[in-house]
Design a protein around this motif. Structure first.
Motif, PDB file in Angstrom:
ATOM      1  N   ARG A  98       0.963  -1.219   0.090  1.00 26.15           N
ATOM      2  CA  ARG A  98       0.093   0.100   0.130  1.00 26.15           C
ATOM      3  C   ARG A  98       1.074   1.357  -0.184  1.00 26.15           C
ATOM      4  O   ARG A  98       0.485   2.247  -0.778  1.00 26.15           O
ATOM      5  CB  ARG A  98      -0.782   0.045   1.265  1.00 26.15           C
ATOM      6  N   ARG A  99       1.960   1.186   0.853  1.00 25.26           N
ATOM      7  CA  ARG A  99       2.932   2.383   0.878  1.00 25.26           C
ATOM      8  C   ARG A  99       3.529   2.603  -0.479  1.00 25.26           C
ATOM      9  O   ARG A  99       3.437   3.632  -0.957  1.00 25.26           O
ATOM     10  CB  ARG A  99       3.966   2.124   1.937  1.00 25.26           C
ATOM     11  N   MET A 100       3.954   1.642  -1.224  1.00 24.04           N
ATOM     12  CA  MET A 100       4.264   1.548  -2.672  1.00 24.04           C
ATOM     13  C   MET A 100       3.484   2.399  -3.438  1.00 24.04           C
ATOM     14  O   MET A 100       3.838   3.228  -4.330  1.00 24.04           O
ATOM     15  CB  MET A 100       4.935   0.251  -3.018  1.00 24.04           C
ATOM     16  N   LEU A 101       2.055   1.937  -3.429  1.00 17.19           N
ATOM     17  CA  LEU A 101       1.144   2.548  -4.239  1.00 17.19           C
ATOM     18  C   LEU A 101       1.110   3.838  -4.197  1.00 17.19           C
ATOM     19  O   LEU A 101       1.274   4.885  -5.035  1.00 17.19           O
ATOM     20  CB  LEU A 101      -0.256   1.948  -3.833  1.00 17.19           C
ATOM     21  N   GLN A 102       1.109   4.324  -2.687  1.00 17.90           N
ATOM     22  CA  GLN A 102       1.002   5.927  -2.306  1.00 17.90           C
ATOM     23  C   GLN A 102       2.213   6.681  -3.215  1.00 17.90           C
ATOM     24  O   GLN A 102       2.049   7.675  -3.661  1.00 17.90           O
ATOM     25  CB  GLN A 102       1.154   6.206  -0.847  1.00 17.90           C
ATOM     26  N   ARG A 132       4.237   5.430  -5.741  1.00 13.47           N
ATOM     27  CA  ARG A 132       4.202   5.629  -6.894  1.00 13.47           C
ATOM     28  C   ARG A 132       3.393   6.778  -7.489  1.00 13.47           C
ATOM     29  O   ARG A 132       3.671   7.379  -8.502  1.00 13.47           O
ATOM     30  CB  ARG A 132       3.794   4.395  -7.576  1.00 13.47           C
ATOM     31  N   GLU A 133       2.229   7.060  -6.663  1.00 11.45           N
ATOM     32  CA  GLU A 133       1.322   8.174  -7.322  1.00 11.45           C
ATOM     33  C   GLU A 133       2.016   9.468  -7.340  1.00 11.45           C
ATOM     34  O   GLU A 133       1.591  10.636  -7.894  1.00 11.45           O
ATOM     35  CB  GLU A 133       0.046   8.295  -6.373  1.00 11.45           C
ATOM     36  N   LYS A 134       3.047   9.611  -6.465  1.00 13.09           N
ATOM     37  CA  LYS A 134       3.733  10.867  -6.182  1.00 13.09           C
ATOM     38  C   LYS A 134       5.187  10.870  -7.192  1.00 13.09           C
ATOM     39  O   LYS A 134       5.872  11.689  -6.948  1.00 13.09           O
ATOM     40  CB  LYS A 134       4.237  11.118  -4.587  1.00 13.09           C
ATOM     41  N   GLY A 135       5.180   9.546  -7.920  1.00  9.20           N
ATOM     42  CA  GLY A 135       6.358   9.515  -8.645  1.00  9.20           C
ATOM     43  C   GLY A 135       7.594   8.893  -8.113  1.00  9.20           C
ATOM     44  O   GLY A 135       8.690   9.102  -8.743  1.00  9.20           O
ATOM     45  N   ASP A 136       7.327   8.548  -6.658  1.00 13.93           N
ATOM     46  CA  ASP A 136       8.364   7.823  -5.989  1.00 13.93           C
ATOM     47  C   ASP A 136       8.765   6.410  -6.498  1.00 13.93           C
ATOM     48  O   ASP A 136       7.852   5.608  -6.439  1.00 13.93           O
ATOM     49  CB  ASP A 136       8.206   8.041  -4.589  1.00 13.93           C
ATOM     50  N   GLN A 137      10.007   6.182  -6.790  1.00 12.82           N
ATOM     51  CA  GLN A 137      10.106   4.775  -7.640  1.00 12.82           C
ATOM     52  C   GLN A 137      10.966   3.714  -6.498  1.00 12.82           C
ATOM     53  O   GLN A 137      11.560   2.692  -7.151  1.00 12.82           O
ATOM     54  CB  GLN A 137      10.976   4.720  -8.885  1.00 12.82           C
ATOM     55  N   THR A 138      10.956   4.037  -5.269  1.00 13.04           N
ATOM     56  CA  THR A 138      11.773   3.396  -4.501  1.00 13.04           C
ATOM     57  C   THR A 138      11.415   1.957  -4.593  1.00 13.04           C
ATOM     58  O   THR A 138      10.057   1.449  -4.416  1.00 13.04           O
ATOM     59  CB  THR A 138      11.435   3.883  -2.797  1.00 13.04           C
ATOM     60  N   PRO A 139      12.339   1.132  -4.560  1.00  9.63           N
ATOM     61  CA  PRO A 139      11.903  -0.475  -4.676  1.00  9.63           C
ATOM     62  C   PRO A 139      11.352  -0.997  -3.689  1.00  9.63           C
ATOM     63  O   PRO A 139      11.278  -0.373  -2.349  1.00  9.63           O
ATOM     64  CB  PRO A 139      13.365  -1.153  -4.856  1.00  9.63           C
ATOM     65  N   PHE A 140      10.366  -2.164  -3.996  1.00  8.51           N
ATOM     66  CA  PHE A 140       9.670  -2.438  -2.683  1.00  8.51           C
ATOM     67  C   PHE A 140      10.316  -3.242  -1.777  1.00  8.51           C
ATOM     68  O   PHE A 140       9.860  -2.878  -0.587  1.00  8.51           O
ATOM     69  CB  PHE A 140       8.621  -3.791  -3.550  1.00  8.51           C
ATOM     70  N   GLU A 141      11.368  -3.753  -1.939  1.00  7.89           N
ATOM     71  CA  GLU A 141      12.215  -4.464  -1.050  1.00  7.89           C
ATOM     72  C   GLU A 141      12.786  -3.211   0.043  1.00  7.89           C
ATOM     73  O   GLU A 141      12.780  -3.615   1.326  1.00  7.89           O
ATOM     74  CB  GLU A 141      13.401  -5.125  -1.353  1.00  7.89           C
ATOM     75  N   VAL A 142      12.888  -1.840  -0.364  1.00  8.32           N
ATOM     76  CA  VAL A 142      13.473  -0.808   0.540  1.00  8.32           C
ATOM     77  C   VAL A 142      12.338  -0.346   1.355  1.00  8.32           C
ATOM     78  O   VAL A 142      12.476  -0.062   2.575  1.00  8.32           O
ATOM     79  CB  VAL A 142      14.002   0.340  -0.404  1.00  8.32           C
ATOM     80  N   ILE A 143      11.063  -0.473   0.782  1.00 13.56           N
ATOM     81  CA  ILE A 143       9.797  -0.004   1.375  1.00 13.56           C
ATOM     82  C   ILE A 143       9.606  -1.038   2.404  1.00 13.56           C
ATOM     83  O   ILE A 143       9.126  -0.591   3.506  1.00 13.56           O
ATOM     84  CB  ILE A 143       8.581   0.315   0.719  1.00 13.56           C
TER      85      ILE A 143
END
Ligand code: DC
Length: 224
Positions: free
Chosen positions: A154-158, A160-171
């Motif tokens: 869910r955090r990744m989706l939020q 991505r909406e802001k253009g942040d491409q931090t990898p899933f593993e990091v999140i």
């Protein structure tokens, strides 16, 4: 009699938005206690004290005036009279909140403030220690959780909406690190109160989660 509802749970379980919706449907106020810890973190950041210095942080937060007020039912968080609501959702404020919330003196001050607010009004309070420490006698306690994977997704989706491409593993690693800090600090760690009802939102959408909580509130209130 005022209705008191305690909602606790780990980071990213959707506590804030879900709590907002539940409180709105019940026509009661929502106190987001995380915002108060964020304001405490901001006070320490602004004062320039080292967040590792327990005594300096405790003195700084002890001097700070942290309060909330409601505008059309929406919480505004104040630091020494200044509305800092808009400054609380930054990564710096999150990190500072997580660190200053470990200190007993900071917790004592904010817990007392939260208990004072709950004396006068019906309230849904969300945080980490509400059912266990702040409102141990609340008739309705919910432990809202989801798997770390689901919360990170869910955090990744939020992001991505802001253009942040931090990898899933990091999140996911960040979610696990926050869990670790919240659950293993010495003072008032995050844990499920014995009489809390668990709501696992991993497989539920927003509406389903809100409805699950409203059902529990109705059942518990009928029993009380
Ligand atoms: O819910 P949040 O992410 O806004 O909370 C910010 C930080 O404050 C988080 O690291 C946990 C801490 N916190 C706490 O220790 N006790 C609470 N009742 C609420 C938040």
């Amino acid at each position: 009699m005022p209705l008191l509802i305690a909602i606790d749970g780990p980071v990213g379980a959707g506590k804030s938005t879900i709590s907002d919706a539940v409180a709105q449907r019940l026509g009661i106020l929502h106190l987001d206690t995380g915002a108060m810890y964020r304001a405490a973190g901001l006070a320490a950041l602004r004062a320039g004290v080292s967040l590792d210095d327990e005594q300096a942080v405790s003195e700084c937060v002890g001097r700070a005036d942290i309060s909330v007020r409601y505008e059309d039912g929406v919480q505004r968080t104040l630091l020494s009279g200044e509305d800092v609501t808009g400054a609380l959702r930054t990564p710096e404020a999150s990190d500072a909140a997580s660190r200053v919330s470990q200190y007993p003196a900071v917790r004592r001050k904010l817990v007392e403030a939260q208990q004072r607010i709950a004396r006068s009004t019906s309230l849904l309070m969300d945080g980490r220690d509400i059912g266990t420490v702040v409102l141990p006698d609340a008739p309705v306690k919910i432990y809202l959780t989801a798997t770390a994977q689901a919360r990170a997704a869910r955090r990744m989706l939020q992001m991505r909406e802001k253009g942040d491409q931090t990898p899933f593993e990091v999140i996911l690693a960040e979610v696990n690190a926050r869990d670790d800090r919240d659950m293993h600090r010495e003072t008032d760690p995050l844990r499920q109160a014995e009489d809390a009802v668990v709501v696992d939102s991993s497989e539920l959408n927003f509406e389903e989660t809100v409805n699950a909580i409203l059902r529990i509130v109705a059942e518990r209130s009928a029993e009380a």
